[in-house]
Design a protein around this motif. Structure first.
Motif, mmCIF file in Angstrom:
data_model
loop_
_atom_site.group_PDB
_atom_site.id
_atom_site.type_symbol
_atom_site.label_atom_id
_atom_site.label_comp_id
_atom_site.label_asym_id
_atom_site.label_seq_id
_atom_site.Cartn_x
_atom_site.Cartn_y
_atom_site.Cartn_z
ATOM 1 N N GLU A 193 0.832 -1.211 0.000
ATOM 2 C CA GLU A 193 0.000 0.000 0.000
ATOM 3 C C GLU A 193 0.864 1.257 0.000
ATOM 4 O OE1 GLU A 193 -2.632 -0.372 3.335
ATOM 5 O OE2 GLU A 193 -3.887 -1.863 2.316
ATOM 6 N N LYS A 230 -5.924 4.701 -4.698
ATOM 7 C CA LYS A 230 -7.295 4.630 -4.191
ATOM 8 C C LYS A 230 -8.171 3.685 -5.014
ATOM 9 C CE LYS A 230 -6.768 9.235 -3.745
ATOM 10 N NZ LYS A 230 -7.151 10.444 -4.350
ATOM 11 N N GLN A 231 -7.755 3.393 -6.235
ATOM 12 C CA GLN A 231 -8.536 2.535 -7.128
ATOM 13 C C GLN A 231 -8.139 1.064 -7.038
ATOM 14 O OE1 GLN A 231 -11.152 3.718 -8.829
ATOM 15 N NE2 GLN A 231 -10.686 5.652 -7.819
ATOM 16 N N ILE A 232 -7.125 0.760 -6.199
ATOM 17 C CA ILE A 232 -6.614 -0.609 -6.106
ATOM 18 C C ILE A 232 -6.824 -1.151 -4.698
ATOM 19 C CG2 ILE A 232 -4.580 -2.076 -6.354
ATOM 20 C CD1 ILE A 232 -3.453 0.090 -8.261
ATOM 21 N N ARG A 233 -7.448 -2.324 -4.624
ATOM 22 C CA ARG A 233 -7.642 -2.997 -3.347
ATOM 23 C C ARG A 233 -6.717 -4.204 -3.297
ATOM 24 N NH1 ARG A 233 -10.943 -7.066 -1.979
ATOM 25 N NH2 ARG A 233 -12.136 -6.887 -3.898
ATOM 26 N N HIS A 282 -7.250 -6.085 -6.842
ATOM 27 C CA HIS A 282 -8.604 -5.879 -7.356
ATOM 28 C C HIS A 282 -8.820 -4.381 -7.583
ATOM 29 C CE1 HIS A 282 -9.712 -9.998 -6.221
ATOM 30 N NE2 HIS A 282 -9.059 -9.773 -5.091
ATOM 31 N N GLY A 283 -9.717 -4.068 -8.486
ATOM 32 C CA GLY A 283 -10.039 -2.676 -8.752
ATOM 33 C C GLY A 283 -9.927 -2.366 -10.227
ATOM 34 N N THR A 284 -9.838 -1.071 -10.532
ATOM 35 C CA THR A 284 -9.715 -0.652 -11.926
ATOM 36 C C THR A 284 -8.572 0.335 -12.083
ATOM 37 O OG1 THR A 284 -11.283 1.158 -11.607
ATOM 38 C CG2 THR A 284 -12.178 -0.933 -12.409
ATOM 39 N N ARG A 317 -1.715 -1.309 -14.892
ATOM 40 C CA ARG A 317 -2.009 -2.673 -14.429
ATOM 41 C C ARG A 317 -0.694 -3.437 -14.215
ATOM 42 N NH1 ARG A 317 -3.159 -7.990 -15.992
ATOM 43 N NH2 ARG A 317 -5.079 -8.806 -15.089
ATOM 44 N N LEU A 326 -6.892 -6.726 -11.711
ATOM 45 C CA LEU A 326 -7.214 -5.338 -12.029
ATOM 46 C C LEU A 326 -7.823 -5.252 -13.421
ATOM 47 C CD1 LEU A 326 -4.037 -3.531 -10.671
ATOM 48 C CD2 LEU A 326 -6.335 -3.479 -9.697
#
Length: 141
Positions: free
Chosen positions: A77, A89-92, A103-105, A112, A132
């Motif tokens: 992180e 903020k878009q990636i988990r 995960h995320g976009t 990616r 992703l």
């Protein structure tokens, strides 16, 4: 070929001496052993891939680390937050043992791939599943 492969591994400064074993079968180089970081596993393969007579490389090196799993997630992180190419903020990040799942976009294939590279760079990571999705949009939409 076995001697050349052994010399290449020995000369590689990123690989700890004695951690990688080499087996040659019909032109295939089989790498075995244990290292602490993914980059060491990758470096071993790169070191022998282009030797004369090599038909292919089977990299069976295991990654064994003493890193604590919660620390791995926090390290990834923090690396995402420092990386100018990524919108953290878009990636988990999901962690199961030494496996990291993303995960995320993200808006581009480059982002990616960069997220996966950053996850692999954390100590103790044995595998990365990159889930992703690429969600491209025109500027102004």
């Amino acid at each position: 070929m076995a001697a050349a492969a052994a010399h290449q591994i020995a000369w590689c400064t990123t690989i700890t001496t004695g951690t990688v074993e080499i087996v040659i079968r019909n032109g295939w180089v089989i790498l075995e052993g244990e290292v602490e970081w993914w980059y060491q596993k990758n470096a071993a393969e790169v070191a022998v891939r282009h030797l004369s007579g090599v038909c292919g490389v089977s990299n069976s090196i295991a990654i064994k680390s003493t890193a604590k799993i919660p620390a791995v997630g926090m390290d990834i992180e923090a690396a995402f937050a420092r990386n100018a190419l990524l919108d953290a903020k878009q990636i988990r990040i999901e962690i199961a043992g030494n496996k990291v799942m993303l995960h995320g976009t993200v808006p581009t294939l480059t982002q990616r791939e960069e997220a996966e590279r950053v996850a692999w760079a954390a100590q103790g990571v044995c595998s990365v599943d990159n889930h992703l999705a690429i969600k491209w949009s025109k500027t102004g939409d």
